[in-house]
Structures are given as structure tokens and as C-alpha cells.
Design an enzyme around this catalytic site. Structure first.
Site, PDB file in Angstrom:
ATOM      1  N   GLY A  19       0.785  -1.222   0.000  1.00 15.60           N
ATOM      2  CA  GLY A  19       0.000   0.000   0.000  1.00 15.60           C
ATOM      3  C   GLY A  19       0.815   1.269   0.000  1.00 15.60           C
ATOM      4  N   LEU A  22      -4.212  -5.476  -5.107  1.00 20.32           N
ATOM      5  CA  LEU A  22      -3.128  -4.517  -4.953  1.00 20.32           C
ATOM      6  C   LEU A  22      -1.860  -5.192  -4.428  1.00 20.32           C
ATOM      7  CD1 LEU A  22      -2.158  -1.570  -4.859  1.00 20.32           C
ATOM      8  CD2 LEU A  22      -3.061  -1.478  -2.526  1.00 20.32           C
ATOM      9  N   ASP A  23      -0.771  -5.067  -5.159  1.00 25.28           N
ATOM     10  CA  ASP A  23       0.546  -5.548  -4.708  1.00 25.28           C
ATOM     11  C   ASP A  23       0.567  -7.053  -4.424  1.00 25.28           C
ATOM     12  OD1 ASP A  23       1.206  -2.884  -4.842  1.00 25.28           O
ATOM     13  OD2 ASP A  23       0.952  -2.543  -2.712  1.00 25.28           O
ATOM     14  N   GLU A  24      -0.344  -7.787  -5.054  1.00 26.47           N
ATOM     15  CA  GLU A  24      -0.420  -9.224  -4.779  1.00 26.47           C
ATOM     16  C   GLU A  24      -0.021 -10.089  -5.976  1.00 26.47           C
ATOM     17  OE1 GLU A  24      -1.052 -10.879  -2.024  1.00 26.47           O
ATOM     18  OE2 GLU A  24      -1.446  -9.140  -0.773  1.00 26.47           O
TER      19      GLU A  24
END
Lengths: 277, 277, 277, 277
Positions: free
Chosen positions: C195, C221-223
Site C-alpha cells: 500500500g 493490490l501488490d499481490e
């Protein structure tokens, strides 16, 4: 000439370094090394000084107390060799590394005893002639088990507890007995993979680097001030068990580096962070 | 309140830190950061202090000169932005990295010009509006070529020369004009693979790690004080050209880190070593 | 002799390597490099082969299709130079690094255009003669903005989108247009500090190492699958802004390494992981 | 199903992978892992294959010999656990690390004995119940001393000798008895600081990184094929003795990683280089 180590921290104000070095100078001491740092957000001053001379350390301590604000936390020549107790479970790599270092007097600490909730590491500890307390957690509440561990610790009155892969969570009440004096090695690059089986978590996430973190233990699991971290590269060919094996070397090196820093009186705890000189 | 940077080095004697901090304190300055070091073999003292206050910097400089031995080398607020000239040959990676940093004011330096013995990098330099001097070495003796480079440098009177992959050896007479003010990036982990084509040497030796070294240039090839080094892993699958490619990233990062340290006035040269705060 | 790159993945079964190498051998091709891997948990087979010979690549592709199960995903000589578009916001370090590499043909890709929700990077992009699309997000919903970006992308029909510090979250509908073809650089060592403002998070946690992660973008997100990660050491003296500065070098190197791997057709995506040869 | 490890190297020619995988396939074996490499300069082929099945290993070995050129060096299921003897002098860190690993069966080797030219490490070895031979070099020529060591080695007939900080140079005649079967840990980043006291050399040169190198021993001092290397950062504050202390951790980790690679039959020696799968 005797060498001394001085640790001071207090709210920052003008002239602190001047007053400290003046006090040392007027007592005919020579500063050998000097590190200082002011944390801007909290306006707090930290200083670590090594100095040498023929003066009396009690006298210089008193003079420093007079020269500095009442709020100053002054430690002169903290106990050189720390008395420690190790807590372990089943894994031997951190324990073995520390025992070898201890056998050759590299730890700046005396390992008074090893306590474990399993007995598998007893033979290794016995090789080094150190008391081993097997305190099983079976058929006990966490509180009952910790009470027994505390009782065993009372025999030794250690300055520090080292969790050398102790795979149990500690209650806040236990931690409070050794506030800021419990050091843990966590087998991940915190804050990544908090909690159980971080290597499996890392494997599942497909990371390309894994790590280990040595930290002080406070009430929140894996949330205490970090002392030291290191990493190694991994790849898709490695199972989580192979990652765990590769990680062991990082764990033991990170833990021993952290202990070296703490036992050489190089580490200040400030909130949830460490200042390391 | 103005911030100042103070650099002092001199033969060590008792009370130096005290006298320096006393002088600052009495002029109502507050020490923000302080680093010191005594080299035991040479008994030499080094200190770097950042302090702030409303006092006059000329006055404090004079007071420090009075308080310290005549042998003390005192630098207060060395020129903040360094004037520099880059020397390059054909490789673009270090040059490109520095130009981008310069374009966004990250270098703490002004790139006054780029000088090269080839003209292939002219278009890159032109993009950034910086003068480019193409001074070919063809049909010239080393002395004649260096004379022409020195002449070009005279236009700019740079404080530092940065050899950003300048693939020519410099004569001692050239170096003497910029003593301790020439910074080179060498494409090996010095002192391994001194001299020509270190990646080929590394490949032939079968090493598992290659590196880069940023250092000050003195009379002996690749023997000057080291500022910064870093490495990356390689393996048997890589040809020496692939090693060279992989090494470029290390070279450019090591050079820019070294320049950052030097241009922030964090580096003392002491014999053939650096003291870095 | 022409060199070819062959990528195959399919459910594992006995004899796959044999059938592939047999097909190549019978068509008089010589295997230059060969990497294979079987993911045990999913029983899936991956192979990357470089081979050379005078035979026709269409013929060999057909023969491979006949020799392998219908489920096999076979890619022979994927488009050598990838057409890409960069998305950026305000930070120049990754963009600058990629532009320099592109100018010297090191990317194995053509940068067709740069799209940004701010116009601050326009001058840098202009130096390299690449189209710059300023598509402000102001006064638009996320959907409206993404629609405009998609429209601009249609001009170029890029194979890959590279988020070179594009500081906006992408909707799943946007991502679906470039499934497994968007590469992002995240300024932390994922999964730590997912995040916003990871450097501030890292500073607040008091970590001793920070990092960067290049990954494919999926809905979370960011995964997405991680391609490359790297780290650098930090300490208590660094503010979060200084950590961010130090982190930039890691970000740009990690991103360019990841792009090199992807654009050389060395990366398989398998679930939320990457297999990299 | 039994798992097998197959190592093959020979001059490269077309169809080698095909012939090998064909032979395995026709005998109903399944390839689990496969690594291969062709050294272009010498046109030499290397392959390491892990495969499983119910077939007879003697039969498959014979079939492979028939399928491959006479020049092929084929090793099937090399002795799983290696018999080794350690040679040490006075330093305990590598020895201690190996003893702990051996005690927990992590070495893929049996430590048959420890031989030393000093007796200081006898108590440590005794803890682990391993024979210790104290063979002093005093009042002996190098030849006489080595003759005595060879005699002691004859008792054990080890496959490998591990020089775990054995601080004596070995004659070529000694080395010839264990050609390509002696592994040494050198306390520098070779080829930097060949020879005596590399930490002092590193300190005097002012390097910013030190390292360690595990390599096979051949006739030339510190010139044998490198297996593994690693480094750590140092700075001006560290004396050469402190560098040596910090280096110990690198030495022991590098040595044990190298042994793991060799004892898992992952290392080919090719001229003065290693090919590692």
C-alpha cells in the site's frame, strides 16, 4: 589506564556533548570513540562514549549526574559479561552456534542455562556442560508452563533471555518480568510473514528473497524493536522446507550479530525502535 | 538558524572534542550530528560536525582556529555544490546515470562539461545541454593528449574530476593538478583484477562474485584510496561479456554513491585510505 | 544457423523432455541451453530451450505440437523486441534509467510512448524523442481516467505496460485488458508494507533493511506474481525521506532486471508465482 | 520408486540430451530435474539429472554407456554420504560449525577424523566423539610432516579432505594424492589477497568489503577452482583483528555451502573453474 563505556540518553538540549566531554576532560579522561544521535521526532538525545584514564569511575559518574539534567539516563560500565539463559524448542542451529561461540568466549555473555519445552536438544547442551531444564508444556495451560519457566529462571537471575528458536508465544505477564531484556530470532524478514511458519508463507507468496529478524520481545507478537536483519535469495526450485534449511544460516548469523551488539552495550531502545552505535 | 558543516582533522591529543564543542556551545550553536574517529596507528583525529545557530560562521571559524592546534586542518562549510567535469570514453551507463541525477539536482554538484577521447557519447550529453569536448587521443602522445585535456579543464576550473569509465591511464603529472580530487570507477572488486579488462580476468578465474570500486586516483594505477565497493553474484553460465553487462549496474550505483559521499563532505583521505562519516 | 527460443509448459507426464529433444534432434537442431522444472504441487512441467539449426521454424513448431499433449502451451520465438508503453507519475529515477537503456538498445523492447497523470516528466521524455501523453486524473472518476488511458494505449497496441512508479491503483477492468502483461515496481520488500508510502511504514517500524519488488499486476493490490526483489541496509540515522532516496536506486535496478528477464522470455507465470529460467 | 542422480560430461555433440533422455524414457524412468550446460570455449557438455523409477541402476548405466560416446564421463548415484577428514590448525569457527551440522546429519558426509598440527581443538572435537590426530609440524620438514598426515589419512581412506582453516601450504605431492578432492576455505575474496594474513592486507588496502572463498586445492596456492564466495561490508573503524572476527561468519557459511554443493554432487570441475548445478 582503564577503558570505560558510557551510555547516556535524555531529552535533547543545547550543550549536552559539551558538558559530557568537559566533565571527562576535567577528570583527565581521553575520549576514544564517540557516537551520538538526536531523534528529531521525539527530540531525544543518545550518546555512547568509550574513554580511558586513571580516574575513579564512581567519581566521574557522580560528576556526570551533576552536569546533566535529572532526566538523563546514565549508564557507566554496564556489567561487562551478561548473564543469559537460552530458551529453545527443537531446532539446534541457533543453539549450536551460540554454544560454540560461548565455548570460545566470543559471546560477551555467560550462558547460565538452557530451558526447553522439549528434551531433544539436551544431548547437545550436555556436551558443553551447561544446565538443561526440560519443562514440557504438555497438559499445562500457557500460564502454568510459564510459571514453571519463571521459577527455573529464578535460580539464575539472568540479565537477558535469548529465544534461540523458542517456538512458543509468551504472555504479556511473562514478558513483563524481563521487559526489554528478551531477544528473539524470527525466521522472516519482519514485518513480512508475522506469525507461524513464515517459510511456508514465503513459499506460497513466491518471494525471491527470504530473511530473518532479531528483535526485542514486547507484548505484541513479532512487533518489538528490531535489532538486526538479513536476507538470502531463493527461487522457484526450492520447496518451503529447502527455504527453511537455507534460512537457518541467516537466522543463526542474525541472532549472534544482534547479541553481539546488545552485549557490547551498543543498543538503545527508543519506543519501538533501536538506536545502534 | 543556519546549518553548518565542520570538518576537522589533526594529530590526536586530549580534549579535542571538548574544545570543539565548547567553542560551538559558547557561540550559542547547537550540535545536530557529530562523528569522530581516531586512527590509532597514526594517532590522527577526525571529526565531522553538523551544527546550527544564528552566529557568524567567520567568527566561529576563527575561534576554532584559536582553540585547536596549529596543525589542525579545519574546513567550515566547504563549497556546497561542487563544480565537476566528467571524463568518459565510450560507455554510457555511468554517464547516463549521472546526467539523469544532475537533471533532477540530486548530485550536489554542477556538471560543467564532459570531456571524451571519443565522440560517441556526444548525442547523450547534448540532450542535457552540457558542453561536450571531444579530444581524440589519436596521433598524440599521452603527454600531448593530457595537455589538451588540461587546457579544456582550465576553462571550467572544476573542483573535482569524475572518471565515469574513462578508459585511459593518467600520468602522474596530470594527476598532480587534481591531487585527491579525481574520482574513478574501476570495474572490479579492487584489489582483485587491477588493470585491463577485469571482467575477462574474472571470467577466466572462474569467480562467483564480481564487483566495482570507486576510488580516488593517485599515481599508482588502481591503487588510490577506496571510497565505495559493491558486488553481484555471477555463475558459470555467463560469458565475460554478460558479466560486463551485469557489472554495469553495480558500477553506476557504486560511482554515484561515492560521489554522494564526497560531495556531501563526508570523506576524509588519510594516506591510502578513506575515513567516511 | 538461426538461434531459436522455445517455451513449453503443460501438465507433467513421462517422456516430455525426451519427446521435445527427439523432435529437435530429428530436425537436425542442436540444443544450446536447456532449463526445465516440474512444479510438484501442481504437477506442471516448464521448459525453456535455446536451440540452433538451419531448419524451418514453422515446421518444427508443427512437429512439436504433434509430439506434445494438446494441453501444451508452446511458444516458439516469441516476438523478440517487445513493444511497451510506460506509465509514470512524478518520479524520474525508473523512467530515466529505462530511457537511457532504451537509447542504447539494452532493453530488448521498444518504448512506444510514455503516459502520465502529471506533466512534470514531459521534458525528460522529450529529450529521448518519445511521445508523451499527459492524461490528468483531476476532475475525473477512476473509470473515466482509465478509459482515457486505454484509448491512448490503443494507438500503440503495446505488448506490455510498465508501471515505472505509476502511483495510481488500477481497476480490475483496466488490468483485464493487459492480463499478465503489466509489470509494476513496488517500493517495498513485498509482502512487507503493502500500500501507500512504504518508506514511511518502514521508518515507523524501525526496520534495518528496505527493498523493492517488481511484479506482475493482477486484481489485488501488490499481490501479483513477484519477478525480482532486492534490498539495501538502512539505519536509525535515516529519515523516511532519506530511506526513500536510498531506495530509488534499488527500485530502478530491480525494475530493469525484471524487465530484462521478461523481455528475454525467461519468465513463466504460474498461479501467483513466477518460474524464471 | 528409487531416485537416482546422474552426472555426465563429455565433448559436446548433437543429440546428447536426446540420447540420454531417450535411454531413461525407454527404461521407464521419469526425469525429475535436469540441468545442462555447454562450455562454448572448450565445446564441452555437462549434465546433471535426477530421475526416478523402478528399473535397475546397473542396467541403465550400461545402456547410457552404449548410447554415449566413449569419452563420456558418466557417474550414476555417486556414493551418497561422502567420507571426509577435516584438517584444522587453531581456529574453531569452521570446525565447530561443521561438527554441529554433522551431529544433526546435515552434511551429507561422515566426518571420520580431524587432523591438526596443533592440539588446541582437541577438546572441541572430543565433545562430538570423533577421532582427533595431533600431528605437530615442529622439528619436521614439510615433507616429513605431510608424510605423517598421509599415514593417518590412510586409516580412513576419505573421499574428500576439508581444510577447515588449515594454515599450512600443501606440497604438490601431497595434493596429488587427493586430486580434485581437497576443499579449502580461504579468508579473502580471491583473487584479492592471496597468501598470508588477508585481513591485514585488506585493512592496509582500506577496502570497504571483505570476503571468503571456498575452492578446490591444486598445486598453485589459492589458485584452484572456486566453488563459493561471499562478502560483508567493513569500514574504517574496524581494526584488522575486528575484520578477521567479522570474517569468520562469512568463512564458515561459505565453507558449509560449498561442501553442501560438492557433497550433493552438484559440482563439476572443468579446468580451473567449476560448473555448479
Amino acid at each position: 589506564m582503564t577503558a570505560h563505556v558510557l551510555l547516556i540518553d535524555c531529552p535533547d538540549e543545547k550543550g549536552l556533548v559539551y558538558r559530557i566531554t568537559k566533565t571527562l576532560y576535567e577528570s583527565d579522561f581521553n575520549v576514544l570513540k564517540n557516537d551520538e544521535y538526536v531523534d528529531n521526532s521525539s527530540n531525544h538525545f543518545f550518546m555512547r562514549t568509550e574513554f580511558a584514564g586513571e580516574g575513579d569511575s564512581n567519581v566521574i559518574l557522580k560528576k556526570l549526574q551533576e552536569a546533566l539534567p535529572d532526566t538523563a539516563n546514565i549508564r557507566l560500565n554496564p556489567q561487562k559479561k551478561k548473564d543469559i539463559v537460552l530458551l529453545v524448542t527443537k531446532e539446534h542451529h541457533c543453539l549450536g552456534d551460540l554454544l560454540i561461540r560461548y565455548a570460545y568466549d566470543e559471546l560477551n555473555a555467560n550462558i547460565l542455562a538452557v530451558i526447553s519445552n522439549h528434551n531433544v536438544l539436551q544431548p547437545l547442551v550436555a556436551k558443553f556442560g551447561i544446565p538443561f531444564h526440560y519443562i514440557s508444556h504438555l497438559h499445562k495451560t500457557r500460564e502454568e508452563h510459564e510459571e514453571m519457566v519463571l521459577k527455573a529462571l529464578k535460580i539464575y537471575e539472568p540479565e537477558y533471555l535469548v529465544l534461540a528458536k523458542y517456538m512458543r508465544i509468551l504472555n504479556a505477564s511473562f514478558v513483563s518480568h524481563y521487559s526489554n531484556r528478551i531477544i528473539n530470532i524470527h525466521h522472516s524478514f519482519l514485518p513480512a510473514f508475522i506469525g507461524a511458519n513464515p517459510y511456508k508463507q514465503a513459499f506460497n507468496r513466491g518471494v525471491k528473497i527470504i530473511g530473518a529478524t532479531a528483535h526485542f520481545v514486547n507484548d505484541d507478537l513479532d512487533e518489538g524493536p528490531i535489532i538486526e536483519q538479513s536476507v538470502i535469495e531463493v527461487n522457484h526450485r526450492q520447496s518451503w522446507k529447502e527455504m527453511a534449511k537455507a534460512g537457518r544460516d541467516v537466522e543463526k548469523i542474525v541472532l549472534s550479530r544482534a547479541l553481539k551488539l546488545v552485549f557490547q552495550d551498543r543498543v538503545f531502545i527508543h519506543g519501538n525502535k533501536t538506536i545502534i552505535f
